[in-house]
Design a protein around this motif. Sequence first.
Motif, short mmCIF file in Angstrom:
data_model
loop_
_atom_site.label_atom_id
_atom_site.label_comp_id
_atom_site.label_asym_id
_atom_site.label_seq_id
_atom_site.Cartn_x
_atom_site.Cartn_y
_atom_site.Cartn_z
N MET A 26 0.72 -1.11 0.06
CA MET A 26 0.03 0.01 -0.17
C MET A 26 0.74 1.45 0.18
O MET A 26 1.90 1.33 0.66
CB MET A 26 -1.04 0.01 1.24
N SER A 27 0.78 2.11 -0.96
CA SER A 27 1.49 3.33 -0.99
C SER A 27 0.64 4.48 -0.29
O SER A 27 -0.49 4.60 -0.20
CB SER A 27 1.88 3.69 -2.44
N ALA A 28 1.58 5.42 -0.04
CA ALA A 28 1.13 6.53 0.78
C ALA A 28 0.41 7.47 -0.09
O ALA A 28 0.62 7.52 -1.34
CB ALA A 28 2.07 7.41 1.37
N LYS A 29 -0.60 8.19 0.38
CA LYS A 29 -1.38 9.31 -0.37
C LYS A 29 -1.11 10.41 0.30
O LYS A 29 -1.02 10.61 1.36
CB LYS A 29 -2.87 8.92 -0.47
N LYS A 30 -0.84 11.57 -0.75
CA LYS A 30 -0.75 12.91 -0.15
C LYS A 30 -1.68 13.82 -1.02
O LYS A 30 -2.40 13.74 -1.83
CB LYS A 30 0.59 13.55 -0.64
N PHE A 31 -2.31 14.76 0.24
CA PHE A 31 -3.45 15.70 -0.56
C PHE A 31 -2.82 17.31 -0.25
O PHE A 31 -2.25 17.39 0.81
CB PHE A 31 -4.71 15.41 0.35
N ASP A 32 -3.59 17.98 -1.07
CA ASP A 32 -3.19 19.65 -0.73
C ASP A 32 -4.75 19.97 -0.31
O ASP A 32 -5.84 19.61 -0.90
CB ASP A 32 -3.12 20.32 -2.16
N VAL A 33 -4.78 20.76 0.48
CA VAL A 33 -6.15 21.33 1.11
C VAL A 33 -6.05 22.82 1.37
O VAL A 33 -5.07 23.47 1.67
CB VAL A 33 -6.44 21.14 2.72
N ASP A 34 -7.06 23.60 0.50
CA ASP A 34 -6.96 24.98 0.42
C ASP A 34 -8.17 25.36 1.44
O ASP A 34 -9.16 24.91 1.64
CB ASP A 34 -7.65 25.35 -0.72
N PHE A 35 -7.79 26.29 2.20
CA PHE A 35 -8.63 26.87 3.10
C PHE A 35 -9.13 28.24 2.78
O PHE A 35 -8.47 29.02 2.16
CB PHE A 35 -7.89 27.02 4.76
N GLU A 36 -10.40 28.46 3.51
CA GLU A 36 -10.75 29.84 3.07
C GLU A 36 -11.28 30.45 4.52
O GLU A 36 -11.86 29.62 5.51
CB GLU A 36 -12.11 29.93 2.20
N LYS A 37 -11.02 31.76 4.70
CA LYS A 37 -11.57 32.32 6.19
C LYS A 37 -11.94 33.65 5.52
O LYS A 37 -11.50 34.63 4.72
CB LYS A 37 -10.34 32.42 7.00
N THR A 38 -13.02 34.13 6.53
CA THR A 38 -13.75 35.37 6.11
C THR A 38 -13.33 36.34 7.56
O THR A 38 -14.07 35.96 8.42
CB THR A 38 -15.25 35.39 5.81
N MET A 39 -13.21 37.53 7.33
CA MET A 39 -13.20 38.48 8.24
C MET A 39 -13.96 39.59 7.75
O MET A 39 -13.86 40.13 6.60
CB MET A 39 -11.78 39.19 8.66
N LYS A 40 -14.81 40.43 8.75
CA LYS A 40 -15.72 41.39 8.41
C LYS A 40 -15.28 42.47 9.21
O LYS A 40 -14.96 42.44 10.34
CB LYS A 40 -17.05 41.02 8.75
N VAL A 41 -14.60 43.57 8.42
CA VAL A 41 -13.83 44.80 9.14
C VAL A 41 -14.87 45.96 8.96
O VAL A 41 -15.29 46.18 7.87
CB VAL A 41 -12.75 44.85 8.45
N GLU A 42 -15.33 46.56 10.17
CA GLU A 42 -16.09 48.11 9.93
C GLU A 42 -15.28 49.05 10.54
O GLU A 42 -14.84 48.90 11.48
CB GLU A 42 -17.27 47.65 10.94
N LEU A 43 -15.14 50.00 9.82
CA LEU A 43 -14.63 51.29 10.07
C LEU A 43 -15.84 52.49 10.32
O LEU A 43 -16.40 52.60 9.55
CB LEU A 43 -13.63 51.77 8.95
#
Length: 121
Positions: free
Chosen positions: A1-18
């Motif tokens: 059994m060979s190893a598997k590798k994955f790439d994971v993209d993340f998303e984050k939202t910030m709300k900024v109020e001035l």
Amino acid sequence: MSAKKFDVDFEKTMKVELENPGAVEAYFISGDWKESFWTLDDLEDFVRSLSHAFECHPEHYDRERGGLSRDVEGFGTYHRAAGDSEYRLVGEAVEEIGSHISIIDEDLEAVFVTERAGGEP
């Protein structure tokens, strides 16, 4: 059994109020702030820099204020009261800048997973 590798993209939202965008612009973009830190082109550049710096500075328990705070170098201290989701600029910085600034920091979410062919690094 060979190893598997994955790439994971993340998303984050910030709300900024001035609360007072003109005061923020006068302080951070047109004022002397850039002499000690770096030049910001406009409010979008300011928000991009603030949110990145905010993310890079860890939160800590603020015993004096009774909640969590982040000391964001160059941008002030942002405090979140217990049970609240909003961080607000606190202390003398509010008067110095001439505006409240608030940040809502939403959860990080894994949005895309890709398996790498052949297990390449």
